[in-house]
Motif scaffolding. Sequence first.
Motif, mmCIF file in Angstrom:
data_model
loop_
_atom_site.group_PDB
_atom_site.id
_atom_site.type_symbol
_atom_site.label_atom_id
_atom_site.label_comp_id
_atom_site.label_asym_id
_atom_site.label_seq_id
_atom_site.Cartn_x
_atom_site.Cartn_y
_atom_site.Cartn_z
ATOM 1 N N ARG A 88 0.858 -1.195 0.000
ATOM 2 C CA ARG A 88 0.000 0.000 0.000
ATOM 3 C C ARG A 88 0.886 1.234 0.000
ATOM 4 N N GLN A 89 0.467 2.209 -0.697
ATOM 5 C CA GLN A 89 1.226 3.450 -0.705
ATOM 6 C C GLN A 89 0.944 4.173 0.604
ATOM 7 N N THR A 90 2.007 4.695 1.189
ATOM 8 C CA THR A 90 1.850 5.453 2.430
ATOM 9 C C THR A 90 1.975 6.934 2.124
ATOM 10 N N GLY A 91 1.338 7.749 2.934
ATOM 11 C CA GLY A 91 1.384 9.198 2.757
ATOM 12 C C GLY A 91 0.075 9.813 3.229
ATOM 13 N N PHE A 92 -0.075 11.093 2.983
ATOM 14 C CA PHE A 92 -1.273 11.807 3.418
ATOM 15 C C PHE A 92 -2.275 11.897 2.275
ATOM 16 N N THR A 93 -3.521 11.812 2.640
ATOM 17 C CA THR A 93 -4.559 11.997 1.629
ATOM 18 C C THR A 93 -4.805 13.493 1.460
ATOM 19 N N LEU A 94 -5.501 13.825 0.408
ATOM 20 C CA LEU A 94 -5.803 15.236 0.126
ATOM 21 C C LEU A 94 -6.626 15.852 1.253
ATOM 22 N N ILE A 95 -7.534 15.120 1.820
ATOM 23 C CA ILE A 95 -8.369 15.634 2.914
ATOM 24 C C ILE A 95 -7.512 15.919 4.144
ATOM 25 N N GLU A 96 -6.607 15.038 4.475
ATOM 26 C CA GLU A 96 -5.727 15.268 5.631
ATOM 27 C C GLU A 96 -4.880 16.516 5.434
#
Length: 149
Positions: free
Chosen positions: A8-16
Amino acid sequence: MKQLLAKRQTGFTLIEVMVALAILAVVAVAASRASSAYLNSVDVLRTSTLAHFVAQNIAADIRIQQTIVTTNSTQTLNSQGREWQVVMTVSDTAIPASPALKQVNISVAPIIDTQVRKAVTNIDILVADATQDTGSLDLAGVSNSGARL
């Protein structure tokens, strides 16, 4: 294929990211308002202090030169790097036994952009007219509140 789904790609979503930016904006606005209020209060205190210096200097000049102040006066002067309006109001003292003493109220207001602002300091001084007999004053029977004992 399982291997691709397991990674799974890790990182922040646009909403976060948007929520974090909104919180940052609220904090920045609050900090800006607080610093603006602080700078405004510093300016008010500086103006008040400088006005008090001007009033004290006028009072010292009156005492040193032994000027007899008998009438109300208004003058504009440049002192402490600013322009000021000084209003001197002369009145009789609360001591009826000594008509040679006058109470002088010195009120100082800053002049900003050629407009006189509200007075920021007032001091009262007592001035004696050396040409008149000051008489004698018996304070032995007077308490601090001014009533006879």
